[in-house]
Design an enzyme around this catalytic site. Sequence first.
Site, short mmCIF file in Angstrom:
data_model
loop_
_atom_site.label_atom_id
_atom_site.label_comp_id
_atom_site.label_asym_id
_atom_site.label_seq_id
_atom_site.Cartn_x
_atom_site.Cartn_y
_atom_site.Cartn_z
N GLY A 70 -5.60 1.03 5.21
CA GLY A 70 -4.88 -0.24 5.05
C GLY A 70 -5.77 -1.44 5.36
O GLY A 70 -5.75 -2.44 4.64
N ASP A 71 -6.56 -1.33 6.42
CA ASP A 71 -7.44 -2.44 6.81
C ASP A 71 -8.52 -2.68 5.76
O ASP A 71 -8.90 -3.83 5.50
CB ASP A 71 -8.07 -2.15 8.18
CG ASP A 71 -7.01 -2.04 9.28
OD1 ASP A 71 -5.90 -2.56 9.09
OD2 ASP A 71 -7.31 -1.42 10.32
N GLY B 251 -2.36 4.71 -3.89
CA GLY B 251 -2.84 3.42 -4.39
C GLY B 251 -1.99 2.25 -3.94
O GLY B 251 -1.49 2.24 -2.81
N GLY C 289 -0.23 4.41 0.47
CA GLY C 289 -1.00 5.51 1.04
C GLY C 289 -2.00 6.04 0.03
O GLY C 289 -2.66 5.27 -0.67
N SER D 258 0.85 -1.19 0.00
CA SER D 258 0.00 0.00 0.00
C SER D 258 0.88 1.23 0.00
O SER D 258 1.88 1.32 0.72
CB SER D 258 -0.97 -0.02 1.18
OG SER D 258 -0.30 -0.27 2.38
#
Lengths: 308, 308
Positions: B249-250, B223, B220, B218
Amino acid sequence: MIITVTPNPALDVSYRVAHVRPGTSHRVRSVHERAGGKGLNVSRVLHDQGLRTLVTAPVGGARGDAIRDDLTAAGIEHLLLPVPGPTRRTVAVVAEEDPSGEATLFNEPGNHLAEADWQRLRDLIGTRLPEASVLVCSGSLPPGCTVDSCAELVCDAHARSVPAIVDATGPALLAAAEAGADVVKPNAAELRETTGQHDPITGARHLRDRGAAAVIVSLGPDGLLASTEEGLWRAKPPHAVSGNPTGAGDAAVAALAAGILRREPWPERLRNAVAWSAAAAAAPVAGTLDHRVLGDITDRITVEPLAS
Amino acid sequence: MIITVTPNPALDVSYRVAHVRPGTSHRVRSVHERAGGKGLNVSRVLHDQGLRTLVTAPVGGARGDAIRDDLTAAGIEHLLLPVPGPTRRTVAVVAEEDPSGEATLFNEPGNHLAEADWQRLRDLIGTRLPEASVLVCSGSLPPGCTVDSCAELVCDAHARSVPAIVDATGPALLAAAEAGADVVKPNAAELRETTGQHDPITGARHLRDRGAAAVIVSLGPDGLLASTEEGLWRAKPPHAVSGNPTGAGDAAVAALAAGILRREPWPERLRNAVAWSAAAAAAPVAGTLDHRVLGDITDRITVEPLAS
């Protein structure tokens, strides 16, 4: 016995971190929890000094249980009223790698205390007033309490001929003064905010005119100013002792309560209030005294009468 | 069903204050508590998207009870192992009068989890693996857990032919890759710290060489980068959506789990992972999606194959 009332107790949580940087994520190195609130701290200091004291407070939820357990473990007598709302927290963040920094504090407001619960707390305290020599009401009021709450306790105490000390601010302080509190103890900023007077002597006079018998103004590391029926005094430590300001104020209140109990003359009470205050400022957590500082400083405190 | 494992859950406490000023005292305006931890957030997103999910975690003390109650109230299925140590807290402080500021977070480390309790948690999860389509292990390990803990769960899942996704960092991430995790999802900084490689493509290759079937990095608000057995892709939102990075992120992990469940091709999984991630970043708390952002952004995400 000295009864303390803490209308809005807290479970004090302290975190140790490296630094405090707003807007970032911090790994907490250690977590410590402790029963807190200003009246509780007053009782801790009295207990430390060998004086009999009773903590009274409304408590709720698992954090209320933690407060009860902590007081039991410390051997401090307590009479806690179970209430529905959970007891609030305070979070103190200490930056270990920033030695000059003060702790960063987050104080939760506390849960609503129903009028009926406040009356039940008054009744509970009333059952022990016959044994009391002094009543101390200290700290903020939870949401739901009227500004007269401390004043009501002053009246309850006086009805039993028990002198009352109030450490509060704003309208609650004014109401306590009007109820004829024997001692009120604002700090200089609280006195200014409450009375609108910038000069502490004028502000103290204002509260005495409202009805307080004595007004003790804590001046942080610079000591105390006392405006009483017997005269005006300034008590100063030999040098400024900075540190934990919450603990310092609570230790001063403890000394003032002990002074009433022991029928000490005002200069002696003020000397002890400055000494206990400095010893508390030097200690890491509120409610404890640094006994080395206490032994070192007491005889070097000056108490001078001022012209009123 | 998608089983999530949160080895180190937390009761997330959020405070609203005016500003955050280190070394001063803050009046907390409002207090909100919520069951937290990365695996729990993944399950919240899956539940929000109508997918069946089961939260598993060790919990203890009154804060463990609060987590159970919160999941029950949210209607999210859970299987929680009671353990002796109380569940940790995280405290997020939001400065309401500082709109540009990110939240200030204080993350407690968590209590020691005994080896026997970890084994009991594995056994408990094992009882539900026959029903599972995907297993997700997400977030930090509590003190006492070995770095192989996530890897052990990958092996348990594979023994039941259940694919496993791991969102971890450092040695736990390396061990999960070596155990052959189907997907690992570090962010760019975690990948760099774990592999020592500054280029994310090289870092992802490194984890695939260790054994991970797919590495999703990831980036941020920019993408994702995906390194898989079927190829290398870069998935980008039409514009950067900043906000809550934990939640983002989750949500990406939730979309990757849903993609395995639905047997979607990689470009489709990555498109959803970027969309859910942006929708979570725009939502105020982790585990929720901003459905307006989700509807607006999904069709405008680009997924491009890269030459490997």
